[in-house]
Design an enzyme around this catalytic site. Structure first.
Site, PDB file in Angstrom:
ATOM      1  N   ASP A 155     -30.059   3.102 -12.031  1.00 53.75           N
ATOM      2  CA  ASP A 155     -31.051   3.651 -12.959  1.00 53.75           C
ATOM      3  C   ASP A 155     -30.439   3.899 -14.337  1.00 53.75           C
ATOM      4  O   ASP A 155     -29.485   4.670 -14.475  1.00 53.75           O
ATOM      5  CB  ASP A 155     -31.602   4.969 -12.423  1.00 53.75           C
ATOM      6  CG  ASP A 155     -32.551   4.754 -11.244  1.00 53.75           C
ATOM      7  OD1 ASP A 155     -33.472   3.928 -11.374  1.00 53.75           O
ATOM      8  OD2 ASP A 155     -32.363   5.407 -10.201  1.00 53.75           O
TER       9      ASP A 155
ATOM     10  N   HIS B 240     -32.460  -1.019 -13.157  1.00 52.06           N
ATOM     11  CA  HIS B 240     -33.783  -0.568 -13.600  1.00 52.06           C
ATOM     12  C   HIS B 240     -33.629   0.043 -14.987  1.00 52.06           C
ATOM     13  O   HIS B 240     -33.072   1.135 -15.135  1.00 52.06           O
ATOM     14  CB  HIS B 240     -34.327   0.445 -12.581  1.00 52.06           C
ATOM     15  CG  HIS B 240     -35.603   1.101 -12.990  1.00 52.06           C
ATOM     16  ND1 HIS B 240     -36.079   2.240 -12.371  1.00 52.06           N
ATOM     17  CD2 HIS B 240     -36.511   0.809 -13.958  1.00 52.06           C
ATOM     18  CE1 HIS B 240     -37.215   2.613 -12.934  1.00 52.06           C
ATOM     19  NE2 HIS B 240     -37.496   1.758 -13.910  1.00 52.06           N
TER      20      HIS B 240
ATOM     21  N   ASP C 195     -40.167   3.113  -5.798  1.00 50.27           N
ATOM     22  CA  ASP C 195     -39.093   4.014  -6.208  1.00 50.27           C
ATOM     23  C   ASP C 195     -39.669   5.387  -6.529  1.00 50.27           C
ATOM     24  O   ASP C 195     -40.515   5.518  -7.411  1.00 50.27           O
ATOM     25  CB  ASP C 195     -38.392   3.440  -7.445  1.00 50.27           C
ATOM     26  CG  ASP C 195     -37.245   4.308  -7.947  1.00 50.27           C
ATOM     27  OD1 ASP C 195     -36.939   5.343  -7.319  1.00 50.27           O
ATOM     28  OD2 ASP C 195     -36.647   3.946  -8.983  1.00 50.27           O
TER      29      ASP C 195
ATOM     30  N   MET D 233     -34.885   1.953 -17.934  1.00 47.62           N
ATOM     31  CA  MET D 233     -35.862   2.903 -18.462  1.00 47.62           C
ATOM     32  C   MET D 233     -35.443   3.231 -19.883  1.00 47.62           C
ATOM     33  O   MET D 233     -35.023   4.347 -20.201  1.00 47.62           O
ATOM     34  CB  MET D 233     -35.917   4.155 -17.571  1.00 47.62           C
ATOM     35  CG  MET D 233     -36.528   3.898 -16.213  1.00 47.62           C
ATOM     36  SD  MET D 233     -36.274   5.242 -15.032  1.00 47.62           S
ATOM     37  CE  MET D 233     -34.665   4.762 -14.366  1.00 47.62           C
TER      38      MET D 233
ATOM     39  N   MET E 290     -43.360   2.605  -9.540  1.00 49.18           N
ATOM     40  CA  MET E 290     -42.840   3.965  -9.565  1.00 49.18           C
ATOM     41  C   MET E 290     -43.814   4.882  -8.828  1.00 49.18           C
ATOM     42  O   MET E 290     -45.007   4.901  -9.126  1.00 49.18           O
ATOM     43  CB  MET E 290     -42.646   4.446 -11.002  1.00 49.18           C
ATOM     44  CG  MET E 290     -41.591   3.691 -11.781  1.00 49.18           C
ATOM     45  SD  MET E 290     -39.954   3.768 -11.016  1.00 49.18           S
ATOM     46  CE  MET E 290     -39.632   5.536 -11.046  1.00 49.18           C
TER      47      MET E 290
ATOM     48  N   SER F  37     -30.245   4.651  -4.615  1.00 49.54           N
ATOM     49  CA  SER F  37     -30.077   4.858  -6.050  1.00 49.54           C
ATOM     50  C   SER F  37     -28.838   5.695  -6.299  1.00 49.54           C
ATOM     51  O   SER F  37     -28.753   6.857  -5.871  1.00 49.54           O
ATOM     52  CB  SER F  37     -31.301   5.569  -6.631  1.00 49.54           C
ATOM     53  OG  SER F  37     -31.034   5.975  -7.966  1.00 49.54           O
TER      54      SER F  37
ATOM     55  N   HIS G 280     -29.196   0.314  -6.280  1.00 48.55           N
ATOM     56  CA  HIS G 280     -30.169   0.560  -7.337  1.00 48.55           C
ATOM     57  C   HIS G 280     -29.495   1.363  -8.449  1.00 48.55           C
ATOM     58  O   HIS G 280     -28.903   2.425  -8.201  1.00 48.55           O
ATOM     59  CB  HIS G 280     -31.376   1.323  -6.790  1.00 48.55           C
ATOM     60  CG  HIS G 280     -32.517   1.380  -7.759  1.00 48.55           C
ATOM     61  ND1 HIS G 280     -33.327   0.293  -8.024  1.00 48.55           N
ATOM     62  CD2 HIS G 280     -32.973   2.387  -8.544  1.00 48.55           C
ATOM     63  CE1 HIS G 280     -34.241   0.637  -8.912  1.00 48.55           C
ATOM     64  NE2 HIS G 280     -34.043   1.895  -9.259  1.00 48.55           N
TER      65      HIS G 280
ATOM     66  N   MET H 222     -31.271   5.308 -18.050  1.00 52.59           N
ATOM     67  CA  MET H 222     -32.207   6.120 -18.836  1.00 52.59           C
ATOM     68  C   MET H 222     -31.596   6.432 -20.194  1.00 52.59           C
ATOM     69  O   MET H 222     -30.384   6.650 -20.307  1.00 52.59           O
ATOM     70  CB  MET H 222     -32.529   7.424 -18.098  1.00 52.59           C
ATOM     71  CG  MET H 222     -33.039   7.229 -16.687  1.00 52.59           C
ATOM     72  SD  MET H 222     -33.458   8.806 -15.903  1.00 52.59           S
ATOM     73  CE  MET H 222     -33.704   8.274 -14.206  1.00 52.59           C
TER      74      MET H 222
END
Length: 287
Positions: free
Chosen positions: A58, A89, A202, A91, A160, A31, A56, A60
């Site tokens: 992320d 991913h 993850d 979020m 998660m 990540s 990966h 957010m």
């Protein structure tokens, strides 16, 4: 939109998922949330060189989760630096508006949380319409019944093992039972003619627990601080070869050998480094 297929060269034995002599696929997805953002291009090249199967990524939004990270421009910036797939991913809430933007930026896989979509089936369809592999993410307290009517539309399930929002958290042990549950669902689905589905985990994945996580059924492992916090010594040339090999070895040792393995070719990225044209299409058609 014109797409150009770029097939990466054959990886050396032990890289990009294959562990020498193990007969199993172990996919490590570092990540970049834990990477050095001042050297992000260098960092993603280093993890690919060390055998990472995925990058990966992320995302957010400080709304669905209490943190604010990176967006499509960063995805687009790192795309030319790697040939391995970018695993985005989301979020965020809502999710649908960002999907075309990340697809255009070069994402290969897009996963999202069902709580963040008003129409989960429609969001999965939107991801596929933009040529990307699609996946659902289940938080520690999110029940697995979300898979009852979606598994046939998924390429990945991401569990998660921490509450999302921040890196460096401890693995929640209760995730192991949930992994076993989802692994059984996927194996039954495959045995009855269903498409391949990767099972990713993850949060808090480290060399001392990845074997237990693999034994519970995971085949794809997100590791952030465990990778970027353990670089090779400068005299050894730098990079992340040592920690990546330790993670692969420990995961292979714990992985169940009786479950079906999904070929790496199912998730080859499509990217033309000559033209800079990015795509997130799979090289295998969905049924």
């Amino acid at each position: 939109m014109n797409r150009h297929v770029w097939n990466p060269p054959a990886a050396p034995e032990g890289a990009h998922g294959a562990t020498p002599g193990s007969g199993v696929d172990v996919r490590i997805a570092p990540s970049i949330l834990s990477a050095d953002f001042a050297r992000l291009g260098e960092e993603v090249r280093a993890i690919e060189a060390a055998g990472a199967a995925l990058v990966h990524f992320d995302v957010m939004d400080n709304h669905y989760v209490p943190n604010l990270t990176i967006g499509p421009l960063v995805c687009e910036a790192i795309r030319p630096h790697v040939s391995i797939p970018i695993d985005v991913h989301l979020m965020v809430e809502p999710v649908d508006a960002l999907i075309p933007m990340f697809a255009k930026a070069g994402a290969d896989i897009i996963t999202f949380h069902p709580e963040a979509s008003r129409h989960v089936d429609r969001t999965l369809a939107l991801i596929r319409e933009h040529g990307c592999k699609a996946g659902l993410v289940l938080n520690p307290a999110t029940p697995t019944h979300w898979l009852d009517h979606t598994l046939d539309k998924l390429d990945m399930v991401l569990l998660m093992s921490v509450n999302p929002g921040f890196g460096g958290q401890r693995f929640i042990p209760g995730t192991l039972a949930k992994l076993r549950d989802v692994r059984e669902r996927i194996d039954v689905h495959r045995a009855t003619g269903g498409q391949p589905v990767w099972l990713e985990v993850d949060g808090g994945v480290k060399t001392d627990n990845i074997a237990a996580i693999a034994r519970a059924g995971a085949d794809t492992f997100v590791a952030g601080s465990a990778v970027f916090g353990a670089p090779d010594a400068p005299e050894a040339g730098g990079g992340y070869h040592g920690v990546m090999q330790r993670l692969r070895d420990q995961a292979a040792a714990g992985m169940r050998h009786d479950r079906p393995q999904i070929p790496e070719d199912d998730f080859k990225p499509i990217y033309d480094k000559t033209t800079g044209d990015a795509s997130c299409h799979s090289t295998s058609a969905r049924p």
